[in-house]
Structures are given as C-alpha cells and as structure tokens.
Design a protein around this motif. Structure first.
Motif, PDB file in Angstrom:
ATOM      1  N   ILE A 180       0.813  -1.215   0.000  1.00 47.67           N
ATOM      2  CA  ILE A 180       0.000   0.000   0.000  1.00 47.67           C
ATOM      3  C   ILE A 180       0.845   1.262   0.000  1.00 47.67           C
ATOM      4  O   ILE A 180       0.596   2.194  -0.790  1.00 47.67           O
ATOM      5  CB  ILE A 180      -0.957   0.000   1.216  1.00 47.67           C
ATOM      6  CG1 ILE A 180      -2.011  -1.093   1.057  1.00 47.67           C
ATOM      7  CG2 ILE A 180      -1.637   1.358   1.373  1.00 47.67           C
ATOM      8  CD1 ILE A 180      -2.883  -1.270   2.278  1.00 47.67           C
ATOM      9  N   MET A 181       1.849   1.326   0.881  1.00 46.27           N
ATOM     10  CA  MET A 181       2.580   2.582   1.041  1.00 46.27           C
ATOM     11  C   MET A 181       3.337   3.005  -0.216  1.00 46.27           C
ATOM     12  O   MET A 181       3.348   4.200  -0.554  1.00 46.27           O
ATOM     13  CB  MET A 181       3.495   2.508   2.260  1.00 46.27           C
ATOM     14  CG  MET A 181       2.737   2.562   3.573  1.00 46.27           C
ATOM     15  SD  MET A 181       3.769   2.890   5.018  1.00 46.27           S
ATOM     16  CE  MET A 181       4.798   1.424   5.034  1.00 46.27           C
ATOM     17  N   PRO A 182       3.990   2.093  -0.958  1.00 46.42           N
ATOM     18  CA  PRO A 182       4.645   2.554  -2.195  1.00 46.42           C
ATOM     19  C   PRO A 182       3.663   3.112  -3.221  1.00 46.42           C
ATOM     20  O   PRO A 182       4.028   3.961  -4.036  1.00 46.42           O
ATOM     21  CB  PRO A 182       5.327   1.284  -2.722  1.00 46.42           C
ATOM     22  CG  PRO A 182       5.523   0.430  -1.519  1.00 46.42           C
ATOM     23  CD  PRO A 182       4.319   0.694  -0.666  1.00 46.42           C
ATOM     24  N   LEU A 183       2.401   2.680  -3.189  1.00 46.77           N
ATOM     25  CA  LEU A 183       1.408   3.113  -4.164  1.00 46.77           C
ATOM     26  C   LEU A 183       0.576   4.288  -3.685  1.00 46.77           C
ATOM     27  O   LEU A 183       0.327   5.241  -4.428  1.00 46.77           O
ATOM     28  CB  LEU A 183       0.474   1.946  -4.512  1.00 46.77           C
ATOM     29  CG  LEU A 183       1.103   0.735  -5.207  1.00 46.77           C
ATOM     30  CD1 LEU A 183       0.068  -0.371  -5.378  1.00 46.77           C
ATOM     31  CD2 LEU A 183       1.677   1.147  -6.565  1.00 46.77           C
ATOM     32  N   LEU A 184       0.107   4.244  -2.427  1.00 50.71           N
ATOM     33  CA  LEU A 184      -0.860   5.227  -1.927  1.00 50.71           C
ATOM     34  C   LEU A 184      -0.323   6.115  -0.818  1.00 50.71           C
ATOM     35  O   LEU A 184      -1.006   7.060  -0.405  1.00 50.71           O
ATOM     36  CB  LEU A 184      -2.120   4.501  -1.434  1.00 50.71           C
ATOM     37  CG  LEU A 184      -2.836   3.622  -2.477  1.00 50.71           C
ATOM     38  CD1 LEU A 184      -4.005   2.874  -1.832  1.00 50.71           C
ATOM     39  CD2 LEU A 184      -3.333   4.466  -3.650  1.00 50.71           C
ATOM     40  N   GLY A 185       0.858   5.806  -0.296  1.00 52.81           N
ATOM     41  CA  GLY A 185       1.417   6.618   0.769  1.00 52.81           C
ATOM     42  C   GLY A 185       1.041   6.111   2.155  1.00 52.81           C
ATOM     43  O   GLY A 185       0.120   5.310   2.322  1.00 52.81           O
ATOM     44  N   TRP A 186       1.746   6.620   3.151  1.00 54.88           N
ATOM     45  CA  TRP A 186       1.565   6.115   4.507  1.00 54.88           C
ATOM     46  C   TRP A 186       0.230   6.518   5.117  1.00 54.88           C
ATOM     47  O   TRP A 186      -0.310   5.813   5.969  1.00 54.88           O
ATOM     48  CB  TRP A 186       2.713   6.589   5.403  1.00 54.88           C
ATOM     49  CG  TRP A 186       2.840   8.079   5.581  1.00 54.88           C
ATOM     50  CD1 TRP A 186       3.588   8.936   4.839  1.00 54.88           C
ATOM     51  CD2 TRP A 186       2.189   8.882   6.584  1.00 54.88           C
ATOM     52  NE1 TRP A 186       3.459  10.224   5.289  1.00 54.88           N
ATOM     53  CE2 TRP A 186       2.607  10.223   6.370  1.00 54.88           C
ATOM     54  CE3 TRP A 186       1.314   8.617   7.607  1.00 54.88           C
ATOM     55  CZ2 TRP A 186       2.163  11.277   7.161  1.00 54.88           C
ATOM     56  CZ3 TRP A 186       0.872   9.671   8.411  1.00 54.88           C
ATOM     57  CH2 TRP A 186       1.298  10.976   8.185  1.00 54.88           C
ATOM     58  N   ARG A 187      -0.331   7.644   4.692  1.00 54.37           N
ATOM     59  CA  ARG A 187      -1.596   8.096   5.282  1.00 54.37           C
ATOM     60  C   ARG A 187      -2.732   7.105   5.012  1.00 54.37           C
ATOM     61  O   ARG A 187      -3.606   6.884   5.854  1.00 54.37           O
ATOM     62  CB  ARG A 187      -1.960   9.479   4.750  1.00 54.37           C
ATOM     63  CG  ARG A 187      -0.990  10.574   5.180  1.00 54.37           C
ATOM     64  CD  ARG A 187      -1.399  11.926   4.632  1.00 54.37           C
ATOM     65  NE  ARG A 187      -0.430  12.959   4.955  1.00 54.37           N
ATOM     66  CZ  ARG A 187      -0.392  13.636   6.108  1.00 54.37           C
ATOM     67  NH1 ARG A 187      -1.311  13.378   7.024  1.00 54.37           N
ATOM     68  NH2 ARG A 187       0.533  14.544   6.329  1.00 54.37           N
TER      69      ARG A 187
END
Length: 458
Positions: A180-187
């Motif tokens: 998720i984080m590489p695609l959509l970011g940590w938020r």
C-alpha cells in the motif's frame, strides 16, 4: 470430568455452577465463534498498534525529521496504553467486559483513522495517545472474555489465540504496508486500518454477548445467563440458583480475594508485573525500531517491512505452540523454556550483523527471535488469567498490562538512543538482557497454570 486447573466447585450441591458447567461441556462451535470474534478486535489492535513502525521511515522522510523527533509520538501511544489497560480492566470488572471492549475498539479505530490526517509530530502524538488508551483497554477484556467463555482445559490456548492476533495483525499490516505505502502513501495505511476497525466494532456490538461468568455474579442476570449457555449447547438446570464461576457467592469471593494484593496473590502480582514490563520492552523495541534498523543497514523499505513480518510471524507460531504446551506441560516449564530460547536467539543476532546476512538467513533469525519473545509475552495473558479469579481477572490482567506499557515507553525512548548510535548489536544484546529478567520472574511465580489433566472420566 474434573480438570486440573479448573475453577473449584463449591456451595450447595443443588446449585448450578456456571464455571463447572462450562468446564464439563464440550468446546462448542458457538464458543469458538465467540473466540474468533474477540480475536478480530485484537487482530486490528495489532495492525493499528504497529502501523506507525511500518510508516516511520516514510514519515521521517516526508516531514524531514530526525528519528528522535518522533520518539514522543511512540512513547505517547504506550502512555495511553498504560492508562487504558488499567482503566479498561477496572471498567470491565465493574460494568462488563463487552461494554469496555466496545468502547476501546471504537476509540482506537477513530483515532487511528485520524492519524492519516495528522500534520505534524504534535498532532501525531496526541492521536497516538488516544489510540493507545483504546488499544490498552482492549487487552484485559479480550483476555477475560476468552478465558470465561472457554472450558478450563482449553482456557490457556483460547487466551493465547486472542493475544497472538497482535503479531498476526503485524504480519497482515507489514504485508499490506509493503504494497500500500509505495502506491498510496503512509496516510492511506492509517485511514484504512481505522475504517476496518470501526466495522469490526459494529460486529462486536451486534454479535458478542457479555461474559456468562461476569453476568452470573448477579442473580438478576439468571435468564440472560441461561440463554447464553443454551446457545453454547449447555442446558442449565431450570430453577436452581446461579452462582459465580468459582463456586461461591459474590460476597464470599470479595472477602477472600478482594484485591490483586491479597496475601495469596501479592508475590505473583509483582512478579507478573516484572515479566510484563520487560517482555513488552523487548517486543515494542522491535515493533517501533526494527524496520528503521534494517533500513539503516542498507535494506530497502520492502525488506525492512518484511523483516518485521518475519519477527511477528515467528511470534504467531511460537505463541500457539506455547498455548498448546501450557495445556500439556503447564506454564512454568513452557514459558521459562521460551524465555531462554529468546535469549539465545537475540545473542545470535548480536553476533551476526544483518547487513552481511542473506535474506533467508536474516528472516529466519528474526522469526526465531520474534517467535520466542512474542511467545513469552503472549502467554503472559494466559498466565494472568489463570492467576486471578473472575472478580479480579480483568483488573488483574489490566494492571499487569499497564505496567508492561511502562516498559514499552522505556523501549521507545531508549531504542531511539541505541538506533541513533547505529549499535545494531547493542539492540539485540539489550533484548537478551531484559529477557533474562523475564525468565527469572517466571521462575518465581507460584500460581502457574497447571497441565489440563483429566483425573476422572465424565
């Protein structure tokens, strides 16, 4: 069937004893379904609680911060869990385990979702404090519910199954974070975790009954208790009084065991606190700093996240094996053995720099270290549930969990110092030292859970 470790049966022979009824009966599908339901709360608890560790490298980069700048946010969560565990246990023993659990899940779900909107370290710390209160309050009530819905011969395993969902939630969270984080970011990680948690909260409100052992403490709940028992496949004798699960009246129990510091419980309470303090210090040092430690050794964010997955996955396997072993061999032998195995695993990692290891070897060593550390920490909840009677179970486990959070707070602050020095070997040596203290505390506890040995056929 009379089981070693079961609640004793006392009082009038004509009375229906709730604990004895549950202990004699098969472990029904409905009881297992309830176990799965409360385990979901802890699964999301584990995901939410470890989300900051997964996101930490991204947050540091986006906000252009040093590692030490977020140490207060990490400590705030543990401070919240300290107050939440103690307060949640007291609320659970007074108002009911379900009410306390619903409130805690609602709080940490909302706070976790709002972290996705945080604009700086101060806001992050405040939201982590609120989430921590909810997270901490969930543990003692889930442990009490698992123990009180389950026959004595499976009680330790049931408690372990619920608490092991913390590292299992970490496994799911680490896997999700790596995609998720590489695609959509940590938020997006926090918003998604919070939303799923709130959905689970709604399911708990609808489907989870209150603990029958808690309800049986008041005669006015006789009809509710009987209805829940029937859903478990247990047919209580109509018209007979319903007593507390330990087989005596509420007033008698409060007189004999009115405090976790009663003479029969005082030493075990203090030693249980010691074990919780140092085991949670080890666990949360890894949860908070292991991805950053691996990143500093030259591994990319995917490897760093999956390193924590390996640490957690080892914990899932070891804790489940530990829950089974407690039923077979008792908690003293099982837990002390796991504590010394954790020490050996940490020493091995201290002598083997992670930058020089192949990925399979690195993940294997992290799985062993995480397995035995999490195995000990998870089975501590089962041990606490065995030490305390129904009237003190949630508050006793909650107080121990709260003391453990002080160790987790210390791990956040001291871990930042150790990682700042780049002392990877020192990190693992520190874990070895604190796990040795845990082993000594476990050796000193008197009222360990005994093997579930059948002494008479039923």
């Amino acid at each position: 069937m009379i089981l070693s470790g079961a609640d004793p049966v006392g009082g009038d022979d004509r009375a229906t004893n709730i604990g004895a009824l549950i202990d004699r009966a098969p472990w029904s599908p409905y009881q297992k379904l309830l176990l799965c339901l409360v385990s979901l709360a802890i699964l999301l608890d584990g995901f939410d609680n470890q989300a900051l560790g997964f996101a930490l490298p991204h947050i540091l980069r986006d906000w252009k911060l040093a590692k030490a700048d977020l140490s207060m946010a990490l400590a705030a969560a543990q401070l919240g869990m300290f107050f939440g565990a103690i307060g949640g246990g007291l609320i659970g023993d007074r108002l009911g385990r379900k009410s306390a659990l619903v409130g805690s899940v609602l709080l940490f779900g909302v706070a976790t979702a709002l972290i996705g909107l945080a604009d700086g370290p101060g806001t992050l710390a405040a939201l982590r404090l609120c989430a921590g209160i909810g997270l901490g309050a969930a543990f003692p009530n889930v442990a009490a519910l698992a123990a009180e819905f389950t026959p004595a011969r499976r009680r330790s395993l049931a408690v372990v199954i619920t608490i092991v969902c913390v590292p299992l939630g970490g496994v799911i969270g680490g896997t999700a974070a790596s995609f998720i984080m590489p695609l959509l970011g940590w938020r997006s990680l926090f918003v998604g975790a919070g939303a799923v948690t709130l959905a689970i909260c709604g399911l708990i409100v609808i489907a989870l009954p209150e603990s029958v052992r808690f309800l049986a403490r008041s005669p006015k709940n006789a009809d509710r208790v009987a209805a829940i028992l029937r859903r478990m496949g247990i047919d209580p004798s109509d018209g007979l009084p319903l007593l507390m699960s330990e087989g005596c009246t509420v007033s008698e129990k409060r007189h004999s065991e009115g405090s976790i510091f009663a003479s029969s419980l005082r030493l075990d309470t203090l030693l249980l606190w010691t074990a919780f303090f140092f085991s949670l210090m080890s666990v949360y040092a890894a949860f908070n700093w292991l991805p950053t430690l691996l990143a500093d050794d030259g591994h990319d964010i995917v490897v760093a996240s999956r390193g924590l997955v390996a640490f957690n996955l080892g914990g899932v396997v070891a804790a489940l094996c530990g829950g089974w072993a407690i039923s077979r061999f008792g908690s003293r032998v099982t837990m002390v053995t796991m504590a010394f195995a954790a020490i050996l695993s940490a020493v091995a990692l201290a002598f083997m720099p992670t930058a020089t290891l192949s990925l399979p070897m690195l993940f294997t060593l992290l799985a062993l270290e995480g397995g035995f550390i999490n195995g000990v920490q998870t089975t501590l909840y089962a041990l606490g549930s065995a030490i305390y009677p129904t009237s003190l179970r949630a508050s006793g486990v909650g107080a121990a969990t709260g003391i453990g959070r002080v160790g987790a707070i210390a791990s956040s602050l001291l871990g930042a110092m150790v990682i700042g020095w780049g002392a990877a070997a020192g990190f693992h040596w520190s874990i070895a030292i604190v796990m040795f203290v845990v082993a000594l505390a476990l050796l000193g506890i008197r009222n360990h859970a005994r093997p579930a040995v059948v002494t008479r056929a039923y």
